[in-house]
Design a protein around this motif. Structure first.
Motif: not given
Length: 400
Positions: A297-302, A309-316
């Motif tokens: 991901v990019r540095s601006t992504d969360l 074992e669950e993960f979450i990603l926010y991609l503006p």
């Protein structure tokens, strides 16, 4: 013993006494800055601690002025003061991410010491005085310029030190000009640029330098404490609370009109990994997946650990298609990694959704992605399932 004299009713300290006071204060600042900022190991503060030591050593050498050791003490004293000024510059330079090598620092002190030694150092306190004053002014002036343009988390503190360095540089420039015009015995030089006013300027500079070291150390400590509160201790990713807070701000921010995507990921059969190979293997898998995420991901992504074992990603700004491609890229990176014990890492299931052109509620996006993740599990795991849009509620929303 501190000697004093009376001039027109005023008490005036002799040069030896002034330098003793300056030395004691400098030593105190060295101790305080070392104790209060011992946990901060940065290049800039390291150079500034060296600067404090060099100013202390130079001042100590000047204590031998007027003795039979003048020729051995005065040139090194001047060279040490100049080295201290350039060490402040070196610290400021590293604060801007620039490297400093020895060849950049050595010439000014060496030229100063050599000039002083060759200019009647055995009989004159001001041997090589013009070079000494000009070099000190140059070092502090360069430090002021670097500090002013440094993009520090404590910009107010570094700009304050920049101003003090600039003022001290101008003061030394004034000393150099007056030295040329009327010499060290001139009335103006003795009144405004003699040992007492110069010692006062040194004190202001060194106190400001010590204050900056301590301020940066405190800022670094606060940052570390904040990171500990916001980061998952195992993977280093954002924890759930920090992720949700930052994602909410992103959705409510001015860039929300660009849209965003959200990914929920769950490691397949993770409990079996812990049961069969131990929790160390499970931790290794979690860390490997976190590394694969941050590399994709990019540095601006969360990126956050949502729980277990669950993960979450926010991609503006990401589209649905782009988010699904990133999820596939994460799995590709994970499968290419090697477990320390040679065990294969578990596969991953993903639920992906996006806002489209409209701003959406974060909780609603998570619900949609969670439903898509459930469908990925139901379809056999190790796959990416996306909701076409959160503008409409998918038929599979909600787990039975």
């Amino acid at each position: 013993m501190i000697a004093v004299s009376l001039q027109e009713g005023a008490i005036v300290l002799d040069p030896f006494s002034v330098r003793m006071v300056l030395g004691v204060v400098t030593l105190t600042l060295i101790v305080l800055s070392s104790v209060s900022s011992r946990r901060l190991r940065s290049a800039c503060t390291g150079w500034w601690r060296v600067a404090l030591l060099l100013f202390f050593a130079g001042n100590f050498a000047f204590l031998l002025n007027g003795t039979s050791f003048l020729a051995w003490a005065n040139p090194p004293g001047k060279a040490l003061i100049v080295a201290g000024a350039f060490s402040i510059w070196a610290g400021a330079r590293t604060l801007r991410g620039r490297k400093v090598s020895g060849w950049q620092l050595a010439p000014a002190p060496l030229i100063t010491g050599f000039t002083s030694a060759m200019d009647g150092a055995e009989s004159s306190l001001w041997s090589g005085g013009l070079v000494y004053l000009a070099m000190t002014a140059a070092g502090l002036g360069m430090a002021a310029a670097e500090l002013w343009f440094a993009k520090s988390t404590q910009s107010r503190v570094t700009k304050f030190l920049a101003l003090i360095s600039a003022l001290t540089s101008l003061y030394y420039l004034g000393r150099a000009v007056t030295f040329v015009l009327e010499g060290p015995d001139g009335n103006s030089f003795r009144t405004f640029f003699g040992y007492a006013p110069a010692a006062l300027m040194h004190l202001i500079l060194l106190v400001s330098l010590s204050f900056t070291i301590n301020a940066l150390s405190n800022s670094h400590l606060i940052k570390r404490l904040r990171e500990r509160a916001e980061r998952d201790h195992l993977t280093g990713l954002l924890n759930r609370g920090a992720f949700l807070g930052l994602a909410e701000k992103e959705l409510a921010g001015p860039a929300a009109h660009r849209g965003a995507a959200l990914i929920l990921a769950d490691l397949d059969y993770f409990k079996a990994v812990n049961d069969e190979h131990g929790h160390a293997a499970g931790d290794a898998a979690l860390c490997a997946f976190a590394e694969a995420c941050t590399a994709s991901v990019r540095s601006t992504d969360l990126v956050g650990r949502y729980g277990g074992e669950e993960f979450i990603l926010y991609l503006p700004g990401a589209t649905q298609q782009r988010a699904e491609a990133i999820a596939s890229e994460i799995s590709r990176r994970l499968s290419a990694m090697a477990d320390p014990d040679g065990l294969p890492y578990p596969t991953v299931s993903y639920g992906v959704t996006s806002t489209g052109a409209k701003t959406q509620d974060l909780k609603f996006m998570i619900n949609v992605a969670d439903a898509a993740l459930y469908r990925a599990k139901a379809q056999g795991r190790d796959r990416v399932v996306g909701a076409d849009s959160v503008d409409r509620l998918p038929t599979f929303l909600g787990r039975p």
